[in-house]
Scaffold this active site. Structure first.
Site, PDB file in Angstrom:
ATOM      1  N   GLN A   1     -12.395   2.997  -7.682  1.00  0.00           N
ATOM      2  CA  GLN A   1     -11.995   3.896  -6.599  1.00  0.00           C
ATOM      3  C   GLN A   1     -11.944   5.329  -7.137  1.00  0.00           C
ATOM      4  OE1 GLN A   1      -8.583   1.971  -4.170  1.00  0.00           O
ATOM      5  NE2 GLN A   1      -8.506   0.967  -6.146  1.00  0.00           N
ATOM      6  N   ASN A   2     -12.124   5.486  -8.450  1.00  0.00           N
ATOM      7  CA  ASN A   2     -11.974   6.803  -9.064  1.00  0.00           C
ATOM      8  C   ASN A   2     -13.226   7.652  -8.881  1.00  0.00           C
ATOM      9  OD1 ASN A   2      -9.545   5.828  -9.819  1.00  0.00           O
ATOM     10  ND2 ASN A   2     -10.053   5.503 -11.981  1.00  0.00           N
TER      11      ASN A   2
ATOM     12  N   ASP B   1     -13.614  10.496 -10.838  1.00  0.00           N
ATOM     13  CA  ASP B   1     -13.549  11.430 -11.964  1.00  0.00           C
ATOM     14  C   ASP B   1     -14.717  11.333 -12.946  1.00  0.00           C
ATOM     15  OD1 ASP B   1     -12.932   9.092 -13.480  1.00  0.00           O
ATOM     16  OD2 ASP B   1     -10.781   9.405 -13.191  1.00  0.00           O
TER      17      ASP B   1
ATOM     18  N   HIS C   1     -15.443   5.269  -3.704  1.00  0.00           N
ATOM     19  CA  HIS C   1     -14.979   6.469  -3.010  1.00  0.00           C
ATOM     20  C   HIS C   1     -15.747   7.729  -3.407  1.00  0.00           C
ATOM     21  CE1 HIS C   1     -10.886   4.248  -2.296  1.00  0.00           C
ATOM     22  NE2 HIS C   1     -11.852   3.826  -1.503  1.00  0.00           N
TER      23      HIS C   1
ATOM     24  N   CYS D   1     -28.367  18.934   8.800  1.00  0.00           N
ATOM     25  CA  CYS D   1     -28.886  19.013   7.427  1.00  0.00           C
ATOM     26  C   CYS D   1     -28.468  17.773   6.645  1.00  0.00           C
ATOM     27  CB  CYS D   1     -28.329  20.275   6.760  1.00  0.00           C
ATOM     28  SG  CYS D   1     -28.904  20.516   5.084  1.00  0.00           S
TER      29      CYS D   1
ATOM     30  N   CYS E   1     -30.174  24.432   3.817  1.00  0.00           N
ATOM     31  CA  CYS E   1     -30.213  25.071   5.142  1.00  0.00           C
ATOM     32  C   CYS E   1     -29.649  26.497   5.097  1.00  0.00           C
ATOM     33  CB  CYS E   1     -29.460  24.218   6.168  1.00  0.00           C
ATOM     34  SG  CYS E   1     -27.680  24.135   5.871  1.00  0.00           S
TER      35      CYS E   1
ATOM     36  N   GLY F   1      -4.594  -0.396 -12.625  1.00  0.00           N
ATOM     37  CA  GLY F   1      -4.124   0.945 -12.281  1.00  0.00           C
ATOM     38  C   GLY F   1      -4.361   1.352 -10.842  1.00  0.00           C
ATOM     39  N   THR F   2      -4.166   0.414  -9.936  1.00  0.00           N
ATOM     40  CA  THR F   2      -4.287   0.780  -8.515  1.00  0.00           C
ATOM     41  C   THR F   2      -3.083   0.274  -7.745  1.00  0.00           C
ATOM     42  OG1 THR F   2      -5.616   0.588  -6.481  1.00  0.00           O
ATOM     43  CG2 THR F   2      -5.798  -1.241  -8.050  1.00  0.00           C
TER      44      THR F   2
ATOM     45  N   ALA G   1      -2.431   1.000 -18.849  1.00  0.00           N
ATOM     46  CA  ALA G   1      -3.714   0.282 -18.827  1.00  0.00           C
ATOM     47  C   ALA G   1      -4.563   0.624 -20.049  1.00  0.00           C
ATOM     48  CB  ALA G   1      -4.481   0.626 -17.551  1.00  0.00           C
TER      49      ALA G   1
HETATM   50  C1  BJW Z   1      -0.823   3.014 -13.937  1.00  0.00           C
HETATM   51  C2  BJW Z   1      -0.678   4.009 -14.917  1.00  0.00           C
HETATM   52  C3  BJW Z   1      -1.081   3.662 -16.218  1.00  0.00           C
HETATM   53  C4  BJW Z   1      -0.012   4.844 -13.066  1.00  0.00           C
HETATM   54  N1  BJW Z   1      -1.548   2.423 -16.467  1.00  0.00           N
HETATM   55  N2  BJW Z   1      -1.278   1.795 -14.218  1.00  0.00           N
HETATM   56  C5  BJW Z   1      -6.870  -2.031   7.089  1.00  0.00           C
HETATM   57  C6  BJW Z   1      -5.532  -1.957   7.356  1.00  0.00           C
HETATM   58  C7  BJW Z   1      -4.907  -0.718   7.466  1.00  0.00           C
HETATM   59  C8  BJW Z   1      -5.624   0.457   7.320  1.00  0.00           C
HETATM   60  C9  BJW Z   1      -6.961   0.374   7.070  1.00  0.00           C
HETATM   61  C10 BJW Z   1      -7.562  -0.848   6.957  1.00  0.00           C
HETATM   62  N3  BJW Z   1      -8.876  -0.635   6.675  1.00  0.00           N
HETATM   63  C11 BJW Z   1      -9.106   0.696   6.598  1.00  0.00           C
HETATM   64  C12 BJW Z   1      -7.958   1.323   6.858  1.00  0.00           C
HETATM   65  C13 BJW Z   1      -7.797   2.790   6.875  1.00  0.00           C
HETATM   66  C14 BJW Z   1      -7.771   3.425   5.517  1.00  0.00           C
HETATM   67  C15 BJW Z   1      -6.653   2.818   4.690  1.00  0.00           C
HETATM   68  O1  BJW Z   1      -6.828   1.991   3.834  1.00  0.00           O
HETATM   69  N4  BJW Z   1      -5.437   3.287   4.902  1.00  0.00           N
HETATM   70  C16 BJW Z   1      -4.295   2.804   4.133  1.00  0.00           C
HETATM   71  C17 BJW Z   1      -3.474   4.011   3.677  1.00  0.00           C
HETATM   72  C18 BJW Z   1      -3.532   1.818   4.951  1.00  0.00           C
HETATM   73  N5  BJW Z   1      -9.046   3.280   4.833  1.00  0.00           N
HETATM   74  C19 BJW Z   1     -10.035   4.136   5.053  1.00  0.00           C
HETATM   75  O2  BJW Z   1      -9.936   5.046   5.866  1.00  0.00           O
HETATM   76  C20 BJW Z   1     -11.330   3.920   4.316  1.00  0.00           C
HETATM   77  N6  BJW Z   1     -12.427   3.939   5.221  1.00  0.00           N
HETATM   78  C21 BJW Z   1     -12.620   2.976   6.107  1.00  0.00           C
HETATM   79  O3  BJW Z   1     -11.954   1.978   6.144  1.00  0.00           O
HETATM   80  O4  BJW Z   1     -13.659   3.232   6.940  1.00  0.00           O
HETATM   81  C22 BJW Z   1     -13.890   2.328   8.033  1.00  0.00           C
HETATM   82  C23 BJW Z   1     -15.001   2.944   8.862  1.00  0.00           C
HETATM   83  C24 BJW Z   1     -16.103   2.176   9.170  1.00  0.00           C
HETATM   84  C25 BJW Z   1     -17.121   2.718   9.945  1.00  0.00           C
HETATM   85  C26 BJW Z   1     -17.040   4.030  10.395  1.00  0.00           C
HETATM   86  C27 BJW Z   1     -15.931   4.801  10.069  1.00  0.00           C
HETATM   87  C28 BJW Z   1     -14.904   4.266   9.295  1.00  0.00           C
HETATM   88  C29 BJW Z   1     -11.597   5.067   3.343  1.00  0.00           C
HETATM   89  C30 BJW Z   1     -10.583   5.155   2.250  1.00  0.00           C
HETATM   90  C31 BJW Z   1     -10.869   6.384   1.393  1.00  0.00           C
HETATM   91  C32 BJW Z   1      -9.792   6.629   0.366  1.00  0.00           C
HETATM   92  N7  BJW Z   1      -9.996   7.920  -0.201  1.00  0.00           N
HETATM   93  C33 BJW Z   1      -9.138   8.377  -1.285  1.00  0.00           C
HETATM   94  C34 BJW Z   1      -9.546   9.826  -1.649  1.00  0.00           C
HETATM   95  C35 BJW Z   1     -10.876   9.852  -2.400  1.00  0.00           C
HETATM   96  C36 BJW Z   1     -11.252  11.236  -2.772  1.00  0.00           C
HETATM   97  C37 BJW Z   1     -10.325  11.846  -3.781  1.00  0.00           C
HETATM   98  O5  BJW Z   1     -10.192  11.350  -4.917  1.00  0.00           O
HETATM   99  O6  BJW Z   1      -9.718  12.868  -3.463  1.00  0.00           O
HETATM  100  O7  BJW Z   1      -9.306   7.525  -2.426  1.00  0.00           O
HETATM  101  S1  BJW Z   1      -7.404   8.257  -0.946  1.00  0.00           S
HETATM  102  C38 BJW Z   1      -6.914   7.779  -2.571  1.00  0.00           C
HETATM  103  O8  BJW Z   1      -6.417   6.420  -2.562  1.00  0.00           O
HETATM  104  C39 BJW Z   1      -8.225   7.741  -3.374  1.00  0.00           C
HETATM  105  C40 BJW Z   1      -8.013   6.553  -4.241  1.00  0.00           C
HETATM  106  O9  BJW Z   1      -9.260   6.082  -4.712  1.00  0.00           O
HETATM  107  C41 BJW Z   1      -7.320   5.592  -3.313  1.00  0.00           C
HETATM  108  C42 BJW Z   1      -6.560   4.498  -4.010  1.00  0.00           C
HETATM  109  O10 BJW Z   1      -5.537   5.038  -4.790  1.00  0.00           O
HETATM  110  P1  BJW Z   1      -5.229   4.402  -6.242  1.00  0.00           P
HETATM  111  O11 BJW Z   1      -6.386   4.630  -7.129  1.00  0.00           O
HETATM  112  O12 BJW Z   1      -4.749   3.030  -6.088  1.00  0.00           O
HETATM  113  O13 BJW Z   1      -4.097   5.411  -6.735  1.00  0.00           O
HETATM  114  P2  BJW Z   1      -2.504   5.340  -6.477  1.00  0.00           P
HETATM  115  O14 BJW Z   1      -1.953   6.649  -6.865  1.00  0.00           O
HETATM  116  O15 BJW Z   1      -2.222   4.849  -5.120  1.00  0.00           O
HETATM  117  O16 BJW Z   1      -2.011   4.219  -7.480  1.00  0.00           O
HETATM  118  C43 BJW Z   1      -2.069   4.404  -8.882  1.00  0.00           C
HETATM  119  C44 BJW Z   1      -1.529   3.157  -9.520  1.00  0.00           C
HETATM  120  O17 BJW Z   1      -1.666   3.277 -10.911  1.00  0.00           O
HETATM  121  C45 BJW Z   1      -0.050   2.894  -9.223  1.00  0.00           C
HETATM  122  O18 BJW Z   1       0.105   1.527  -8.874  1.00  0.00           O
HETATM  123  C46 BJW Z   1       0.650   3.196 -10.545  1.00  0.00           C
HETATM  124  O19 BJW Z   1       1.791   2.370 -10.761  1.00  0.00           O
HETATM  125  C47 BJW Z   1      -0.451   2.872 -11.526  1.00  0.00           C
HETATM  126  N8  BJW Z   1      -0.398   3.580 -12.813  1.00  0.00           N
HETATM  127  N9  BJW Z   1      -0.166   5.135 -14.393  1.00  0.00           N
HETATM  128  C48 BJW Z   1      -1.623   1.545 -15.503  1.00  0.00           C
HETATM  129  N10 BJW Z   1      -0.981   4.564 -17.282  1.00  0.00           N
HETATM  130 ZN    ZN Z   2     -27.410  22.128   4.641  1.00  0.00          ZN
END
Ligand code: BJW
Ligand code: ZN
Length: 338
Positions: free
Chosen positions: A137-138, A140, A157, A170, A210, A250-251, A309
């Site tokens: 999901q990263n 970076d 992502h 475009c 564009c 780490g998610t 992790a």
């Molecule tokens: C450690 C640590 C260490 C710390 N060692 N561990 C079903 C039910 C309900 C809602 C939905 C559903 N299906 C879809 C949805 C809507 C929505 C969604 O999921 N919403 C939820 C909030 C409920 N999903 C979407 O909108 C997705 N699209 C979609 O479903 O489209 C359908 C569609 C179809 C056709 C046409 C149109 C639409 C898209 C989701 C996009 C997510 N984008 C982001 C931003 C990306 C860009 C950016 O980076 O800026 O992605 S949001 C953000 O969250 C980012 C991440 O990849 C993602 C996940 O976060 P992650 O990586 O888990 O981070 P954290 O901070 O949450 O957790 C970190 C963890 O690490 C923690 O647990 C810590 O404890 C741990 N940790 N240090 C080990 N050292």
């Molecule tokens: Zn363009």
């Protein structure tokens, strides 16, 4: 200006301080492992050795010890804005200056960060095991910089280093653009101490095709579909045979459809290993009840490894990948294993 890729780490260029308390991670050193953790690790190693098809779902916690903040919790604030609220199409259309400065700062931080041992361990597992696929999901780029084989790495992502034109007319899209800053006005976003300044739309990145459309980062925001080919490739992997094991690293597992892959593997009869600094109660309860009911660590379906992790993943994968060390040079491109 184009930053040398990968650049040398430089604390002063980072929009977040590496010694910020939110970036510190708790760790469980092997020598301080309790008997039950050692037994759990041994049973995981036995199952890992017998596994043929493995999936990893990774999130921001994988890169936390490389100095990159997570989304949720105290790390998820950028200049007092909730990172989750900036990662939306609505935020970009309301205030492209703010959202571009957020992404410009993240591009700078990712370019200065180095892959950690967990990135290298996963890359090595991919090289040792053709039927291992990582869903990240990263955005970076650290897994790629740890030489993770590209055909065994799916970016759910998108990437901070992809750009797309926002004009409806475009189709411009560019990958692997490591230029920083993208425009002179965005240089200020990298300076943590500089006060926030609004940037005129004309001074934000514009489309070279564009010449009129505003560019946006090639990442997936809430409400947007994941890249079709990526979802297709993940589905093909899952449907072409039972996945024996999913490594959930780490998610927070709160964002869909990414989080749904864990349940899909479980439903196929696959087992789950969770690596997180903060283990969810429901995961550790599953694990405890299994151990208590069977009286042993064998035949379990869930393992939890609480801690950084970057420390745990190399230990957990050691029977297959060997001992993982960070590369001697700091290029972030080579892993040395012994
Ligand atoms: C450690 C640590 C260490 C710390 N060692 N561990 C079903 C039910 C309900 C809602 C939905 C559903 N299906 C879809 C949805 C809507 C929505 C969604 O999921 N919403 C939820 C909030 C409920 N999903 C979407 O909108 C997705 N699209 C979609 O479903 O489209 C359908 C569609 C179809 C056709 C046409 C149109 C639409 C898209 C989701 C996009 C997510 N984008 C982001 C931003 C990306 C860009 C950016 O980076 O800026 O992605 S949001 C953000 O969250 C980012 C991440 O990849 C993602 C996940 O976060 P992650 O990586 O888990 O981070 P954290 O901070 O949450 O957790 C970190 C963890 O690490 C923690 O647990 C810590 O404890 C741990 N940790 N240090 C080990 N050292
Ligand atoms: Zn363009």
């Amino acid at each position: 200006m184009t930053v040398d890729y990968p650049p040398q780490p430089s604390q002063s260029a980072l929009p977040y301080r590496l010694d910020d308390p939110v970036l510190h991670t708790r760790s469980t050193q092997p020598e301080t492992m309790t008997a039950s953790v050692a037994a759990s690790l041994a049973s995981f190693h036995a199952y890992l050795r017998s596994s043929k098809r493995i999936l990893a779902l990774v999130g921001a916690g994988l890169s936390a010890s490389s100095g990159l903040p997570t989304f949720r919790g105290t790390g998820g604030l950028w200049r007092n804005h909730d990172a989750m609220e900036l990662a939306t199409p609505e935020a970009f259309s309301n205030d492209p200056s703010l959202v571009w400065q957020f992404y410009s700062a993240r591009r700078a931080a990712a370019l200065c960060a180095m892959p950690n041992k967990a990135h290298y361990a996963l890359a090595e597992l991919a090289k040792c095991m053709p039927e291992f696929l990582t869903l990240t999901q990263n955005v970076d780029g650290l897994s790629t910089r740890a030489n993770h084989p590209p055909d065994q790495l799916l970016h759910l992502h998108g990437s901070l280093f992809s750009l797309k034109c926002t004009s409806f007319y475009c189709d411009f899209q560019e990958d692997n653009n490591f230029t920083h800053p993208l425009t002179p006005a965005l240089a200020i976003a990298s300076e943590v101490s500089a006060p926030y300044r609004h940037i005129q739309q004309a001074d934000l990145p514009h489309c070279p095709k564009c010449n009129t459309g505003l560019l946006r980062p090639g990442v997936v925001w809430f409400g947007e579909p994941l890249p079709w080919r990526v979802v297709q490739a993940a589905d093909d992997f899952i449907s072409s045979g039972k996945v024996d094991l999913i490594l959930v690293i780490g998610t927070s597992g709160t964002v869909y459809p990414a989080a749904g892959y864990v349940d899909r593997v479980r439903m196929q009869g696959g087992k789950v290993a969770v690596f997180n600094i903060d283990i969810d109660e429901s995961d550790s309860e599953d694990e405890l009840s299994e151990v208590e009911s069977t009286g042993s660590y064998a035949n379990r379906t869930t393992w939890t490894f609480e801690g950084d992790a970057a420390e745990w993943v190399p230990i957990a994968l050691e029977p297959i990948v060997g001992h993982v060390e960070l590369p001697q040079d700091s290029s972030g491109e080579r892993s040395s294993l012994r």
